[in-house]
Motif scaffolding. Structure first.
Motif, PDB file in Angstrom:
ATOM      1  N   HIS A  96      -0.614  -8.395  -1.710  1.00  0.00           N
ATOM      2  CA  HIS A  96      -2.061  -8.290  -1.451  1.00  0.00           C
ATOM      3  C   HIS A  96      -2.582  -9.123  -0.281  1.00  0.00           C
ATOM      4  O   HIS A  96      -3.726  -8.969   0.115  1.00  0.00           O
ATOM      5  N   GLU A  98      -3.543  -9.864   3.258  1.00  0.00           N
ATOM      6  CA  GLU A  98      -3.799  -8.972   4.395  1.00  0.00           C
ATOM      7  C   GLU A  98      -3.785  -9.696   5.739  1.00  0.00           C
ATOM      8  O   GLU A  98      -3.521  -9.091   6.768  1.00  0.00           O
ATOM      9  N   ALA A 118       1.333  -5.975   2.395  1.00  0.00           N
ATOM     10  CA  ALA A 118      -0.054  -5.589   2.681  1.00  0.00           C
ATOM     11  C   ALA A 118      -0.583  -6.195   3.984  1.00  0.00           C
ATOM     12  O   ALA A 118      -1.709  -5.920   4.388  1.00  0.00           O
TER      13      ALA A 118
END
Length: 183
Positions: A96, A98, A118
């Motif tokens: 997750h 980014e 991600a």
């Protein structure tokens, strides 16, 4: 000369709460940069930051990434201006995270970035990457679109155009390289 004891993450979080009047575990953005004395170690007290989406620990003396395994909402991690040497410690946030801001560190090897599934933005200028074999590991980041890589030794012996050509040949999905849009 008396050396002050390093600030712990727990102390930094307490200071942040005192300064802001907010409860760290409820907030989505936490800045623990510029601690004095500096933080030397990321530890498990960071686990208290359950809602954090953007965490900044830049401008400290941190040598390795740790203590972030339970940060399920973390999207942006800022670790610029530390003493970090590797990407290890990011495994738990790889699905997750980014954006990783890790410029001005001591990273020479890019091993371990393959966990950053991600990741879209990687700022890692002013590190110690000197060969293309290491640079090529960035191909293991499937969603990378914005890379800041200036002032690594690999860039030094090339003019900007040659560097961009070489980098983009290796990372054709980039939308931005060194703050310049890819056309």
């Amino acid at each position: 000369m008396i050396m002050a004891k390093a600030t712990t993450c727990k102390e930094a979080i307490q200071r942040w709460e005192e300064k802001t009047g907010l409860v760290a575990s409820e907030e989505t953005e936490i800045v623990l940069s510029f601690q004095w004395p500096p933080i030397e170690k990321m530890d498990n007290s960071l686990a208290a930051l359950t809602n954090v989406q953007k965490l900044s620990l830049s401008t400290n003396m941190i040598e390795k990434i740790s203590g972030i395994n339970s940060l399920k909402n973390l999207k942006i991690l800022s670790l610029g201006r530390n003493y970090i040497k590797t990407f290890s410690g990011l495994e738990a946030v790889g699905e997750h995270l980014e954006e990783l801001w890790i410029s001005y560190n001591q990273i020479e090897k890019i091993k371990g970035v393959n966990v950053l599934k991600a990741l879209k933005v990687l700022y890692m200028s002013n590190n110690l990457v000197k060969d293309w074999a290491e640079f090529n590991r960035l191909q293991e980041i499937p969603n990378l679109e914005d890379l800041l890589f200036t002032n690594n030794p690999i860039c030094e012996n090339m003019d900007v155009d040659s560097w961009r050509t070489q980098a983009l040949r290796r990372l054709p999905k980039l939308k931005k390289l060194d703050a310049i849009p890819v056309v």
